[in-house]
Design an enzyme around this catalytic site. Structure first.
Site, PDB file in Angstrom:
ATOM      1  N   LYS A  74      31.424 106.349  50.364  1.00 15.45           N
ATOM      2  CA  LYS A  74      30.330 107.266  50.058  1.00 15.45           C
ATOM      3  C   LYS A  74      30.160 107.386  48.546  1.00 15.45           C
ATOM      4  O   LYS A  74      29.062 107.255  48.017  1.00 15.45           O
ATOM      5  CB  LYS A  74      30.650 108.634  50.695  1.00 15.45           C
ATOM      6  CG  LYS A  74      29.591 109.670  50.496  1.00 15.45           C
ATOM      7  CD  LYS A  74      29.907 110.914  51.319  1.00 15.45           C
ATOM      8  CE  LYS A  74      28.975 112.046  50.967  1.00 15.45           C
ATOM      9  NZ  LYS A  74      29.234 113.255  51.750  1.00 15.45           N
ATOM     10  N   GLU A  97      41.523 103.663  46.334  1.00 14.23           N
ATOM     11  CA  GLU A  97      42.008 102.670  47.293  1.00 14.23           C
ATOM     12  C   GLU A  97      40.937 101.617  47.572  1.00 14.23           C
ATOM     13  O   GLU A  97      41.181 100.412  47.516  1.00 14.23           O
ATOM     14  CB  GLU A  97      42.388 103.354  48.628  1.00 14.23           C
ATOM     15  CG  GLU A  97      43.600 104.266  48.563  1.00 14.23           C
ATOM     16  CD  GLU A  97      43.264 105.682  48.132  1.00 14.23           C
ATOM     17  OE1 GLU A  97      42.165 105.914  47.564  1.00 14.23           O
ATOM     18  OE2 GLU A  97      44.105 106.568  48.334  1.00 14.23           O
ATOM     19  N   GLY A 135      31.947 112.586  54.924  1.00 13.06           N
ATOM     20  CA  GLY A 135      32.678 111.333  55.174  1.00 13.06           C
ATOM     21  C   GLY A 135      33.233 111.253  56.590  1.00 13.06           C
ATOM     22  O   GLY A 135      33.043 110.266  57.300  1.00 13.06           O
ATOM     23  N   ARG A 136      33.896 112.321  57.039  1.00  5.69           N
ATOM     24  CA  ARG A 136      34.559 112.263  58.356  1.00  5.69           C
ATOM     25  C   ARG A 136      33.573 112.437  59.505  1.00  5.69           C
ATOM     26  O   ARG A 136      33.958 112.368  60.661  1.00  5.69           O
ATOM     27  CB  ARG A 136      35.693 113.288  58.411  1.00  5.69           C
ATOM     28  CG  ARG A 136      35.293 114.705  58.051  1.00  5.69           C
ATOM     29  CD  ARG A 136      36.506 115.590  57.794  1.00  5.69           C
ATOM     30  NE  ARG A 136      36.123 116.919  57.319  1.00  5.69           N
ATOM     31  CZ  ARG A 136      35.893 117.247  56.058  1.00  5.69           C
ATOM     32  NH1 ARG A 136      35.993 116.309  55.112  1.00  5.69           N
ATOM     33  NH2 ARG A 136      35.562 118.474  55.713  1.00  5.69           N
ATOM     34  N   GLU A 156      41.065 117.846  57.994  1.00  2.00           N
ATOM     35  CA  GLU A 156      40.347 117.897  56.712  1.00  2.00           C
ATOM     36  C   GLU A 156      39.226 118.937  56.786  1.00  2.00           C
ATOM     37  O   GLU A 156      38.804 119.471  55.770  1.00  2.00           O
ATOM     38  CB  GLU A 156      39.784 116.507  56.358  1.00  2.00           C
ATOM     39  CG  GLU A 156      39.483 116.350  54.876  1.00  2.00           C
ATOM     40  CD  GLU A 156      39.221 114.910  54.438  1.00  2.00           C
ATOM     41  OE1 GLU A 156      40.102 114.271  53.854  1.00  2.00           O
ATOM     42  OE2 GLU A 156      38.098 114.424  54.675  1.00  2.00           O
ATOM     43  N   HIS A 216      57.136 108.600  77.294  1.00  2.00           N
ATOM     44  CA  HIS A 216      58.493 108.085  77.090  1.00  2.00           C
ATOM     45  C   HIS A 216      58.956 108.325  75.661  1.00  2.00           C
ATOM     46  O   HIS A 216      59.887 107.668  75.191  1.00  2.00           O
ATOM     47  CB  HIS A 216      58.537 106.603  77.439  1.00  2.00           C
ATOM     48  CG  HIS A 216      58.237 106.377  78.893  1.00  2.00           C
ATOM     49  ND1 HIS A 216      59.209 106.402  79.865  1.00  2.00           N
ATOM     50  CD2 HIS A 216      57.062 106.205  79.539  1.00  2.00           C
ATOM     51  CE1 HIS A 216      58.644 106.201  81.047  1.00  2.00           C
ATOM     52  NE2 HIS A 216      57.330 106.095  80.878  1.00  2.00           N
ATOM     53  N   LYS A 224      44.941 113.300  43.960  1.00  2.00           N
ATOM     54  CA  LYS A 224      44.233 112.158  43.352  1.00  2.00           C
ATOM     55  C   LYS A 224      44.370 112.226  41.829  1.00  2.00           C
ATOM     56  O   LYS A 224      44.655 111.230  41.172  1.00  2.00           O
ATOM     57  CB  LYS A 224      42.744 112.193  43.701  1.00  2.00           C
ATOM     58  CG  LYS A 224      42.408 111.875  45.143  1.00  2.00           C
ATOM     59  CD  LYS A 224      40.883 111.818  45.303  1.00  2.00           C
ATOM     60  CE  LYS A 224      40.456 111.869  46.745  1.00  2.00           C
ATOM     61  NZ  LYS A 224      39.017 111.974  46.946  1.00  2.00           N
TER      62      LYS A 224
HETATM   63  O1  F6P Z   1      40.051 111.906  49.978  1.00  2.00           O
HETATM   64  C1  F6P Z   1      39.325 112.363  51.026  1.00  2.00           C
HETATM   65  C2  F6P Z   1      37.980 111.718  51.126  1.00  2.00           C
HETATM   66  O2  F6P Z   1      37.129 112.263  50.187  1.00  2.00           O
HETATM   67  C3  F6P Z   1      37.440 111.853  52.523  1.00  2.00           C
HETATM   68  O3  F6P Z   1      36.825 113.052  52.753  1.00  2.00           O
HETATM   69  C4  F6P Z   1      36.553 110.661  52.621  1.00  2.00           C
HETATM   70  O4  F6P Z   1      36.252 110.378  53.955  1.00  2.00           O
HETATM   71  C5  F6P Z   1      37.426 109.621  51.951  1.00  2.00           C
HETATM   72  O5  F6P Z   1      38.034 110.318  50.891  1.00  2.00           O
HETATM   73  C6  F6P Z   1      36.714 108.401  51.451  1.00  2.00           C
HETATM   74  O6  F6P Z   1      35.735 108.713  50.530  1.00  2.00           O
HETATM   75  P1  F6P Z   1      34.639 107.653  50.102  1.00  2.00           P
HETATM   76  O7  F6P Z   1      33.831 107.299  51.299  1.00  2.00           O
HETATM   77  O8  F6P Z   1      33.831 108.322  49.043  1.00  2.00           O
HETATM   78  O9  F6P Z   1      35.354 106.435  49.576  1.00  2.00           O
END
Ligand code: F6P
Length: 552
Positions: free
Chosen positions: A213, A219, A274-275, A360, A391, A511
């Site tokens: 987003k 990452e 995002g979620r 979240e 199990h 972060k």
């Molecule tokens: O760190 C949490 C977050 O902001 C989530 O809410 C989001 O889904 C994820 O990181 C990834 O964010 P982006 O789509 O901006 O890379």
């Protein structure tokens, strides 16, 4: 910050909450055995349907009065008005001054939902059409790589909401996917994730979807840069990037900076959290896997649950009932967690997906007026597919000291009707809630001839609550309904707890600190943190130095 909702009283000072506290004292020692014995119609009374989903909530520690009191609490919290506000596109995510309109992502063409003077449903369908055209080109081998070969591997690079939704749904809907295309998901900053995924792939046949987003997430951007290097090295020309990278983002500038052709950006909007973004362009990798028609079937399933949630009265509203039961255990019984137990291997990633969706959203300790709450909010969510969990951890649910409410999810039909596997799976799905609810008494155990000294260990106390959600089959429609059910459950709980469910400030500090620590790990400067952090940084530096000296 925009307009905020000022509740007259904190929810736990309201007369409705007090009434529930008193009621709890009256019912806490009731046993499900008695409740079922007293009322032969209990299973019928405490069950509901919406779309393809059937919910049996009769094995909960509730009476008709409990539900009345919980419904009164929902009214006190203003839930019906807040549902209407969300659907209308009000900026209910006030700490970010944003509307919350994941429901618009699955609204049919022709609907009208306005945000800042724009009918967002038109934008949604414009992007869906572009996604469909793109997915078809890839699936039909018409999207050619740099050397002219068709795409055989699609790798989604994203994390959190830009990974968990499409990854979970691609696994859930695998029977609908094109088996000739390999669609994988890389999220972790650990280079192993990317390296193992790319091992053996031909860059000429590999397409990357960089899904973020913000297009700033450490990452994803680190993985995207490494993937670009791999692609350029493999194909020997930087201009290959335009044939092998597309982006899903709200941030066009950053995408352009990365070098992705603006033609290949699939946009979404700041009113999609995002979620909550699976139905947006974030679902592009899923759409490539299962095809546009199946993707739209999933959207139709989401929409069906949206309509149900928006229009049904609270007492027959599936997400609301699930939410209220969750509040009952969380706030009155003191349960800390709940387990989601899908009896379907294709739903293996569903608990992980729900962890982000729920934790979240509702893992917040401030109410909407900025005061610390003095009641419990979002629970811990966990789970594994049945029967594996049986199990592993069910022992604790059956006989441990913690109350773990459970959601069992199952499907009457299987995509893989192999011998009697599915009937056995279903038998377990039905038997576990039964064992949890009714248990086994000492008398029953004695009649089986168990030696007296073993009797206490073999007693199952029962009275452990569960929901059972059943559907005919795991289809795109039922998956959509199921996800929307939990989305709206979580929203309803956030309203009752008077918290902002659509921001996530709690992820920011880690972060920022990781940025500082990264600087310290890559320099020789004296670290200036607390003594533990300093010692860890020095230790890592030393270990890495030794490794280098030893030539490892
Ligand atoms: O760190 C949490 C977050 O902001 C989530 O809410 C989001 O889904 C994820 O990181 C990834 O964010 P982006 O789509 O901006 O890379």
């Amino acid at each position: 910050m925009g307009k905020k909702t000022m509740k007259a009283l904190p929810i736990n000072r309201s007369p409705e909450w007090k009434a529930l506290e008193e009621h709890f004292l009256q019912v806490k020692n009731l046993h499900l055995r008695e409740l079922f014995a007293e009322d032969p119609g209990r299973a019928r009374r405490f069950s509901l349907s919406a779309g393809d989903l059937f919910l049996d909530y009769s094995k909960n520690l509730v009476t008709a009065r409990t539900l009345d009191l919980l419904l009164a609490l929902a009214e006190r919290a203003g839930l019906p008005a807040e549902i209407a506000e969300m659907f209308a596109g009000e900026k209910i995510n006030r700490t970010e001054n944003r509307a919350v309109l994941h429901t618009a992502l699955r609204a049919p063409k022709g609907d009208r939902i306005m945000v800042d003077g724009v009918n967002v449903v038109e934008d949604v369908h414009r992007v869906l059409d572009r996604m469909s055209a793109f997915a078809r080109r890839v699936r039909e081998g018409k999207w050619k790589g740099f050397g002219g070969k068709p795409v055989r591997n699609v790798v989604n690079l994203g994390i959190g909401g830009s990974d968990l939704g499409p990854a979970m749904a691609a696994s859930a809907l695998k029977p609908y996917s094109d088996r000739g295309l390999d669609v994988s998901f890389v999220s972790n900053i650990d280079g192993t994730h990317l390296a193992e995924t790319l091992r053996g792939l031909d860059p000429a046949e590999t397409l990357f979807i960089v899904c973020s987003k913000t297009f700033t997430t450490q990452e994803t951007m680190t993985n995207a840069a490494a993937a670009r290097e791999w692609c350029v090295a493999g194909l020997g020309d930087p201009s290959a990037v335009s044939r092998h990278f597309v982006a899903v983002s709200t941030n066009r500038e950053k995408v352009a900076e990365f070098g992705i052709d603006p033609e290949n950006i699939f946009e979404f909007w700041d009113w999609v959290g995002g979620r909550y973004s699976l139905c947006s362009a974030v679902g592009l990798a899923l759409m490539v896997a299962i095809g546009p028609e199946n993707f739209r079937r999933m959207l139709a399933g989401f929409h069906e649950m949206d309509v149900h949630f928006r229009s049904r009265p609270l007492e027959s509203n599936l997400p609301v009932i699930l939410a209220l039961l969750g509040v009952w255990y969380n706030n009155f019984f003191g349960a800390e967690s709940y387990a989601v137990l899908p009896y379907d291997q294709y739903l293996a990633r569903f608990p992980a997906y729900l962890q982000q969706l729920d934790m979240e959203s509702n893992g917040k300790g401030m109410d909407r007026s900025g005061n610390s709450v003095d009641y419990q909010t979002g629970p811990i969510v966990w789970g594994e597919p049945g029967t594996n969990g049986q199990h592993a951890f069910y022992q604790l649910i059956h006989q441990g000291t913690k109350l773990i409410p459970t959601d069992f999810i199952g499907f009457a039909g299987s995509h893989n009707p192999l011998g009697d596997h599915h009937l056995k799976l279903l038998a377990n799905l039905v038997a576990q809630p039964q064992a949890l609810a009714f248990g086994k008494t000492a008398e029953e155990i004695r009649t089986g001839g168990t030696p007296e000294e073993l009797v206490p260990f073999k007693v199952f106390p029962g009275n452990r609550p569960s929901n059972v959600i059943l559907a005919p089959k795991l289809t795109p429609e039922t998956l959509g309904q199921l996800i929307a059910l939990y989305e709206h459950k979580i929203f309803s709980q956030g309203v009752i707890w008077d918290i902002y469910s659509f921001d996530q400030w709690g992820v920011e500090l880690g972060k920022a600190l990781a940025g500082r620590v990264l600087g310290d790990l890559s320099s020789a400067a004296v670290p200036a943190h607390d003594s533990s952090t300093n010692a860890l940084i020095r230790m890592i530096r030393r270990l890495r130095e030794n490794r280098k000296k030893e030539g490892l």
